[in-house]
Design a protein around this motif. Structure first.
Motif, PDB file in Angstrom:
ATOM      1  N   VAL A 144     -16.717  24.453 -38.380  1.00 19.74           N
ATOM      2  CA  VAL A 144     -17.417  24.002 -39.588  1.00 19.74           C
ATOM      3  C   VAL A 144     -18.222  24.853 -40.331  1.00 19.74           C
ATOM      4  O   VAL A 144     -18.083  24.857 -41.632  1.00 19.74           O
ATOM      5  N   PHE A 145     -18.802  25.946 -39.562  1.00 21.63           N
ATOM      6  CA  PHE A 145     -19.282  27.009 -40.397  1.00 21.63           C
ATOM      7  C   PHE A 145     -18.309  27.773 -41.251  1.00 21.63           C
ATOM      8  O   PHE A 145     -18.603  27.830 -42.520  1.00 21.63           O
ATOM      9  N   GLN A 146     -17.123  28.116 -40.829  1.00 19.02           N
ATOM     10  CA  GLN A 146     -15.888  28.419 -41.729  1.00 19.02           C
ATOM     11  C   GLN A 146     -15.781  27.728 -42.860  1.00 19.02           C
ATOM     12  O   GLN A 146     -15.604  28.177 -44.039  1.00 19.02           O
ATOM     13  N   LEU A 147     -15.657  26.424 -42.489  1.00 20.72           N
ATOM     14  CA  LEU A 147     -15.474  25.394 -43.710  1.00 20.72           C
ATOM     15  C   LEU A 147     -16.741  25.704 -44.723  1.00 20.72           C
ATOM     16  O   LEU A 147     -16.353  25.754 -45.800  1.00 20.72           O
ATOM     17  N   HIS A 148     -17.809  25.548 -44.335  1.00 24.19           N
ATOM     18  CA  HIS A 148     -18.797  25.740 -45.271  1.00 24.19           C
ATOM     19  C   HIS A 148     -19.108  27.000 -45.772  1.00 24.19           C
ATOM     20  O   HIS A 148     -19.191  27.038 -47.130  1.00 24.19           O
ATOM     21  N   GLU A 149     -18.450  28.055 -45.335  1.00 23.27           N
ATOM     22  CA  GLU A 149     -18.638  29.371 -45.972  1.00 23.27           C
ATOM     23  C   GLU A 149     -17.592  29.419 -47.064  1.00 23.27           C
ATOM     24  O   GLU A 149     -17.884  30.156 -48.183  1.00 23.27           O
ATOM     25  N   GLN A 150     -16.581  28.543 -47.100  1.00 25.09           N
ATOM     26  CA  GLN A 150     -15.695  28.354 -47.975  1.00 25.09           C
ATOM     27  C   GLN A 150     -15.691  27.369 -49.218  1.00 25.09           C
ATOM     28  O   GLN A 150     -15.112  26.873 -49.864  1.00 25.09           O
ATOM     29  N   GLY A 151     -17.157  26.678 -49.032  1.00 26.85           N
ATOM     30  CA  GLY A 151     -17.315  25.553 -49.796  1.00 26.85           C
ATOM     31  C   GLY A 151     -16.839  24.438 -49.601  1.00 26.85           C
ATOM     32  O   GLY A 151     -16.739  23.334 -50.508  1.00 26.85           O
ATOM     33  N   ILE A 152     -16.273  24.163 -48.448  1.00 26.62           N
ATOM     34  CA  ILE A 152     -15.752  22.673 -48.076  1.00 26.62           C
ATOM     35  C   ILE A 152     -16.540  21.952 -47.344  1.00 26.62           C
ATOM     36  O   ILE A 152     -17.079  22.398 -46.156  1.00 26.62           O
ATOM     37  N   GLU A 153     -16.597  20.745 -47.766  1.00 24.41           N
ATOM     38  CA  GLU A 153     -17.673  19.756 -47.034  1.00 24.41           C
ATOM     39  C   GLU A 153     -16.580  18.585 -46.604  1.00 24.41           C
ATOM     40  O   GLU A 153     -16.171  17.823 -47.402  1.00 24.41           O
ATOM     41  N   PHE A 154     -16.447  18.601 -45.264  1.00 23.69           N
ATOM     42  CA  PHE A 154     -15.522  17.685 -44.606  1.00 23.69           C
ATOM     43  C   PHE A 154     -16.545  16.297 -44.482  1.00 23.69           C
ATOM     44  O   PHE A 154     -17.416  16.266 -43.596  1.00 23.69           O
ATOM     45  N   ILE A 155     -16.551  15.426 -45.361  1.00 19.82           N
ATOM     46  CA  ILE A 155     -17.528  14.363 -45.130  1.00 19.82           C
ATOM     47  C   ILE A 155     -17.355  13.541 -44.004  1.00 19.82           C
ATOM     48  O   ILE A 155     -18.539  13.173 -43.528  1.00 19.82           O
ATOM     49  N   ASP A 156     -16.123  13.186 -43.363  1.00 21.48           N
ATOM     50  CA  ASP A 156     -16.189  12.231 -42.302  1.00 21.48           C
ATOM     51  C   ASP A 156     -16.108  13.386 -41.038  1.00 21.48           C
ATOM     52  O   ASP A 156     -15.054  13.333 -40.256  1.00 21.48           O
ATOM     53  N   ASN A 157     -17.487  14.226 -41.093  1.00 20.71           N
ATOM     54  CA  ASN A 157     -17.429  15.171 -39.823  1.00 20.71           C
ATOM     55  C   ASN A 157     -17.941  14.369 -38.650  1.00 20.71           C
ATOM     56  O   ASN A 157     -18.976  14.591 -38.224  1.00 20.71           O
ATOM     57  N   SER A 158     -16.881  13.412 -37.999  1.00 18.87           N
ATOM     58  CA  SER A 158     -17.227  12.994 -36.917  1.00 18.87           C
ATOM     59  C   SER A 158     -16.163  13.431 -35.628  1.00 18.87           C
ATOM     60  O   SER A 158     -15.248  13.607 -35.940  1.00 18.87           O
ATOM     61  N   PRO A 159     -16.940  13.131 -34.560  1.00 15.08           N
ATOM     62  CA  PRO A 159     -16.045  13.465 -33.271  1.00 15.08           C
ATOM     63  C   PRO A 159     -14.520  13.047 -33.226  1.00 15.08           C
ATOM     64  O   PRO A 159     -13.712  13.620 -32.710  1.00 15.08           O
ATOM     65  N   GLY A 160     -14.348  11.985 -33.731  1.00 16.03           N
ATOM     66  CA  GLY A 160     -13.094  11.294 -33.560  1.00 16.03           C
ATOM     67  C   GLY A 160     -11.865  11.710 -34.700  1.00 16.03           C
ATOM     68  O   GLY A 160     -10.742  11.642 -34.516  1.00 16.03           O
ATOM     69  N   ASN A 161     -12.260  12.689 -35.794  1.00 15.75           N
ATOM     70  CA  ASN A 161     -11.538  13.253 -36.537  1.00 15.75           C
ATOM     71  C   ASN A 161     -11.130  14.727 -36.258  1.00 15.75           C
ATOM     72  O   ASN A 161     -10.754  15.301 -37.170  1.00 15.75           O
ATOM     73  N   PHE A 162     -11.442  15.159 -34.999  1.00 18.67           N
ATOM     74  CA  PHE A 162     -11.014  16.538 -34.738  1.00 18.67           C
ATOM     75  C   PHE A 162     -10.286  16.444 -33.451  1.00 18.67           C
ATOM     76  O   PHE A 162     -10.480  15.807 -32.320  1.00 18.67           O
TER      77      PHE A 162
END
Length: 280
Positions: A144-162
């Motif tokens: 998630v930190f790597q996503l954030h560093e690239q400006g990406i917000e995965f809105i449905d950041n919930s445990p069932g989606n990984f």
């Protein structure tokens, strides 16, 4: 009908169309199917997931034809974007849209089905504890930190989606349910913290996430933990309010109830779960 396929799978076109025509009578249902319907089908020996998105009301049907991309199209495009940026998502195969004169009627997203994986939700809540739970949570936080560093917000950041696949001694995370994302030129810390609000309520999990993210971002772990708990609590309260309002909207159609009684009931329901908050 509009169908777009990944070039390597263009030869699946006719079979995909045939499956969609028979979608409700064939395939293996995955999950409850209460909102969107996901089914597994086999094409040329390859297991694929077909996701049929819930039909919209007439206003949104018009919006999704003329003003916004459909959820199926966004899922397809975001999966390809993530893969191009060296993140992981099940291989996107195609998306299909159906329209009439008013707007979008149905849409489908087709992707590869992964075998021998579990969800992050399984790791969090399994009755049989997983090995390396702490390492898995840390690896998730690094992702998630790597996503954030690239400006990406995965809105449905919930445990069932990984979905998690273990390769040797490392964990690989595949993101699913991708149709909601935001992109930021400058992804500020308050928005980053809020992005964790759906992930868990368990204080132990939140503490591991806070410690790891703080180490990567160079900020105070105590501050991050306090803010992530606040974000989780606000979302939890918002969800409870929506449930209460939905219940009373239905209930009032059957039995008239005074406004004072509704208010008292809402307050008692909202207060009932707040003790989960800070045993961290």
């Amino acid at each position: 009908m509009n169908i777009v396929l990944t070039p390597d799978y263009s030869h699946y076109k006719d079979e995909i169309i045939r499956i969609i025509k028979n979608f409700h009578n064939e395939g293996t249902l995955i999950g409850p199917g209460s909102r969107n319907i996901v089914k597994s089908f086999t094409i040329d020996g390859k297991q694929l997931n077909f996701k049929s998105f819930k039909q919209h009301n007439f206003i949104n049907r018009h919006v999704y034809k003329y003003y916004r991309k459909s959820k199926a199209k966004r899922s397809f495009e975001y999966a390809n974007m993530l893969i191009e940026k060296n993140f992981y998502s099940p291989q996107p195969i195609a998306y299909v849209e159906f329209h009439d004169w008013l707007g979008l009627t149905n849409s489908y997203y087709i992707s590869e089905q992964l075998e021998n994986t579990c969800t992050l939700e399984n790791v969090f809540y399994s009755e049989r504890p997983f090995e390396d739970v702490k390492e898995i949570i840390k690896a998730y936080t690094q992702l998630v930190f790597q996503l954030h560093e690239q400006g990406i917000e995965f809105i449905d950041n919930s445990p069932g989606n990984f979905l998690i696949e273990k390769i040797n001694d490392a964990y690989r995370f595949f993101m699913v349910d991708l149709n909601r994302m935001n992109f930021h030129a400058d992804f500020e810390l308050p928005k980053r913290i809020k992005n964790f609000s759906r992930i868990a309520n368990d204080p132990k999990i939140l503490k591991i996430i806070s410690t790891e993210y703080s180490l990567l971002a160079g900020i105070s772990p105590e501050y991050f933990l306090k803010q992530i708990v606040n974000a989780s609590n606000k979302l939890r309260t918002k969800r409870k309010i929506k449930k209460v309002l939905k219940f009373y909207k239905y209930f009032l159609k059957v039995i008239p109830v005074s406004r004072n009684l509704i208010l008292i009931s809402m307050i008692s329901l909202l207060e009932s779960d707040l003790p989960f908050l800070l045993s961290v």
